[in-house]
Design a protein around this motif. Structure first.
Motif, PDB file in Angstrom:
ATOM      1  N   ASP A 138      -8.665  42.779  41.089  1.00 25.89           N
ATOM      2  CA  ASP A 138      -9.015  43.481  40.011  1.00 25.89           C
ATOM      3  C   ASP A 138     -10.491  43.625  39.606  1.00 25.89           C
ATOM      4  N   ALA A 139     -10.954  44.408  39.040  1.00 25.95           N
ATOM      5  CA  ALA A 139     -12.365  44.377  38.498  1.00 25.95           C
ATOM      6  C   ALA A 139     -12.225  43.704  37.001  1.00 25.95           C
ATOM      7  N   GLY A 140     -13.720  43.899  36.647  1.00 26.98           N
ATOM      8  CA  GLY A 140     -13.860  43.432  35.173  1.00 26.98           C
ATOM      9  C   GLY A 140     -13.605  44.470  34.336  1.00 26.98           C
ATOM     10  N   LYS A 141     -13.920  44.317  33.076  1.00 25.25           N
ATOM     11  CA  LYS A 141     -13.552  45.233  31.879  1.00 25.25           C
ATOM     12  C   LYS A 141     -15.131  45.563  31.392  1.00 25.25           C
ATOM     13  N   SER A 142     -15.194  47.026  31.199  1.00 22.53           N
ATOM     14  CA  SER A 142     -16.332  47.559  30.325  1.00 22.53           C
ATOM     15  C   SER A 142     -15.757  47.900  28.960  1.00 22.53           C
ATOM     16  N   LEU A 143     -16.459  47.206  28.028  1.00 17.07           N
ATOM     17  CA  LEU A 143     -16.435  47.429  26.561  1.00 17.07           C
ATOM     18  C   LEU A 143     -17.391  48.547  25.947  1.00 17.07           C
ATOM     19  N   ALA A 148     -16.459  56.052  20.009  1.00 20.92           N
ATOM     20  CA  ALA A 148     -14.960  56.013  19.909  1.00 20.92           C
ATOM     21  C   ALA A 148     -14.390  54.721  20.849  1.00 20.92           C
ATOM     22  N   GLY A 149     -15.418  54.157  21.303  1.00 21.82           N
ATOM     23  CA  GLY A 149     -14.704  53.188  22.336  1.00 21.82           C
ATOM     24  C   GLY A 149     -14.719  53.771  23.737  1.00 21.82           C
ATOM     25  N   ARG A 150     -15.068  55.033  23.851  1.00 21.80           N
ATOM     26  CA  ARG A 150     -15.210  55.416  25.153  1.00 21.80           C
ATOM     27  C   ARG A 150     -16.704  55.594  25.527  1.00 21.80           C
ATOM     28  N   ILE A 151     -16.868  55.972  26.848  1.00 20.65           N
ATOM     29  CA  ILE A 151     -18.156  55.814  27.194  1.00 20.65           C
ATOM     30  C   ILE A 151     -18.994  56.925  26.732  1.00 20.65           C
ATOM     31  N   HIS A 152     -18.461  58.090  26.625  1.00 16.91           N
ATOM     32  CA  HIS A 152     -19.274  59.145  26.024  1.00 16.91           C
ATOM     33  C   HIS A 152     -19.219  59.012  24.417  1.00 16.91           C
ATOM     34  N   SER A 157     -22.749  49.291  26.287  1.00 16.84           N
ATOM     35  CA  SER A 157     -21.700  48.804  26.867  1.00 16.84           C
ATOM     36  C   SER A 157     -21.740  47.378  27.316  1.00 16.84           C
ATOM     37  N   LEU A 158     -20.739  46.750  26.909  1.00 14.91           N
ATOM     38  CA  LEU A 158     -20.667  45.195  27.312  1.00 14.91           C
ATOM     39  C   LEU A 158     -19.713  44.986  28.527  1.00 14.91           C
ATOM     40  N   MET A 159     -19.890  44.111  29.331  1.00 12.39           N
ATOM     41  CA  MET A 159     -19.250  43.716  30.477  1.00 12.39           C
ATOM     42  C   MET A 159     -18.354  42.482  30.442  1.00 12.39           C
TER      43      MET A 159
END
Ligand code: ADP
Ligand code: ZN
Ligand code: MG
Length: 496
Positions: A138-143, A148-152, A157-159
């Motif tokens: 699995d991969a990590g998570k981008s926060l 609105a919690g989305r990349i746009h 961003s935090l990893m």
């Protein structure tokens, strides 16, 4: 949502749907796929990491044997062949949640291949062919913070790499044809089958809502009579059974409208919006990404011996769907009664209780009643409530022997859960045994009759229902520890 949709029945008049399901299952191994870090979900961000799962240069992966074992058991449980020689491969792509810039996966040498699963929808059977099961990480998570919690619209961003390197299995079907009107339900039934099987195998928590089991749902349409596969769309990371069904159905209706107008379906990934029940485009797949797969040079090939495979085959559970049928039949349950057991997640415990000697009816009563209530109250799982199947059998034996009644049994349960010992000990220590000694009962009955002359007279006059009030008072006086049947007999004897 502004897609044009074709009426579902019209889609089926004009087209045959073809499905393809890619299911990711996160294993519940103690450690990660290539290192000793904990694979447990959650944790303070970036505390369950090491040079290997952070992908630092010079670190070397080592395969988690337990994950390989789980992969083989998963494969066997869905009738796959287990490869004698299987290799890991590097899948190269860049994404911030994967610091190595490649994912260790498997490409053309997967651990399991060529299996199948039979599912049933509306009494009709469908066979879903499985092309392969492969192992990956699995991969990590981008926060994405702010917005609105989305990349746009995010500020930054935090990893969190705690999930990076957690063992992930991917189960991929061959194109599923011939399901017609039932296509979305077949997709759902297949997911449901896999979820129950993963739980029965004990290899994954398989909680779709928590993302440890997720599905990429592919679907395309072929004009009736054609045998050339149409262009598919792939709705990514669908995470509930209802959504799998909804996304497939929606895509069929959307694609039908496009094709009917002479248009072309775009090959792309799409996203499912659970709230509004529609899909929107994700990544276009027209220029298929080149992952430059090549054999992973840091890991040895996996060559499971046939003896090991057979040993693992012997550990397979009864398939959940078959077990369900058997239990319904053996215990004479209605579909609804079975549903109640499943809703509480009590089948294992009830079955263990029956195996330990209780009647199904009694086992169900305690687990779905008092014990479920207490588990709920304490906010623990039913199997952590503090009473074992053997103790439930013992409890019921005491009830059958009329040592206690149902009401006292609840106090016994309380005592067992509180750690006061076995049911018989609790009865002894709490002094809960039913009094069937006629001397004591008779005295209590006399007292209650004397205190209620009106009621007593009614009973003498033939109003037998009035006895209920007196029985209640005797039971109260005896603190519930009386045999209610015997109390009734005594009252009737004395007042006839
Ligand atoms: P990708 O990596 O692009 O998602 P995969 O081969 O891993 O491709 O998975 C594609 C899934 O879709 C498989 O389950 C496959 O059987 C299925 N599939 C392939 N072609 C079609 C099609 N034309 N229509 C529907 N499903 C398809
Ligand atoms: Zn690690
Ligand atoms: Mg895919």
């Amino acid at each position: 949502m502004n897609d044009e949709l074709m009426d579902y029945d019209e889609v089926l008049e004009r087209f045959d749907p073809v499905l393809g399901l890619e299911v990711h299952v996160e294993l519940n191994t103690a450690s990660k796929m290539w290192c000793g870090c904990s694979a447990a979900p959650g944790g303070e961000p970036n505390t369950r990491v090491c040079p290997v799962c952070l992908g630092l240069p010079g670190s070397l992966p080592v395969v988690n044997g337990k994950a390989v074992e789980s992969a083989i058991r998963i494969g066997l449980s869905i009738n796959c062949q287990i490869a004698e020689f299987s290799r890991f491969a590097r899948k190269n792509y860049f994404y911030p949640d994967m610091t190595k810039d490649y994912q260790i996966s498997q490409s053309d040498e997967p651990i399991c291949h060529d299996g199948w699963v039979d599912v049933e929808v509306d009494g009709q059977g469908f066979r879903v062919e499985v092309e392969r099961v492969h192992m990956e990480e699995d991969a990590g998570k981008s926060l994405h913070m702010g917005g609105a919690g989305r990349i746009h619209g995010a500020d930054y961003s935090l990893m969190d790499y705690n999930r990076a390197g957690v063992p992930l299995m991917e189960i991929v079907t061959r194109p599923i044809m011939g399901t017609g009107r039932y296509a979305p339900q077949v997709g759902r039934a297949y997911m449901s089958y896999l979820r129950d099987m993963m739980k029965a195998l004990g290899v994954s928590e398989a909680r779709m809502e928590q993302g440890n089991m997720r599905c990429d749902a592919n679907v395309s349409l072929m004009p009736k009579g054609s045998d050339v596969l149409g262009t598919r769309t792939e709705t990514k990371n669908v995470n509930s059974l209802k959504s799998v069904e909804g996304a497939l159905r929606y895509e069929m209706m959307r694609q039908g409208a496009i094709l009917a107008k002479g248009g072309k379906v775009k090959q792309e990934t799409r996203m499912w919006h659970e709230d509004g029940e529609y899909t929107t485009p994700g990544r276009s797949k027209e220029q298929a990404e080149d992952y430059r797969y090549f054999p992973e040079p840091d890991l040895v090939p996996i060559t499971p011996s046939r003896e090991w495979v057979e040993e693992l085959r012997a550990t397979l559970p009864e398939p959940p769907a078959e077990r369900r049928k058997r239990v319904i039949e053996q215990w004479g349950l209605s579909e609804r009664e079975m549903g109640d057991i499943e809703a509480v997640g009590a089948l294992d415990l009830i079955e263990a209780t029956v195996e330990a000697g209780a009647k199904p009816q009694a086992a169900r009563k305690w687990w779905l009643g008092e014990l479920a209530r207490r588990a709920n109250e304490a906010d623990v799982a039913l199997d952590e409530v503090g009473m074992s199947p053997a103790q439930v059998v013992e409890l019921q034996r005491l009830v059958d022997a009329k040592t206690i009644n149902d009401k006292l049994a609840r106090q016994v349960i309380e005592g067992v859960i509180a750690g006061e010992g076995e049911p018989a000990q609790v009865v002894e220590q709490r002094g809960l045994a039913v009094v069937s000694d006629d001397g004591a009962l008779s005295a209590a009955v006399d007292e209650v009759i004397a205190a209620n002359p009106d009621v007593a007279q009614k009973i003498r006059d033939g109003k037998v229902q009035a006895a209920g009030a007196l029985i209640g008072q005797v039971m109260k006086a005896m603190k519930g520890q009386a045999d209610a049947g015997r109390v009734r007999e005594l009252i009737m004897e004395k007042l006839s």
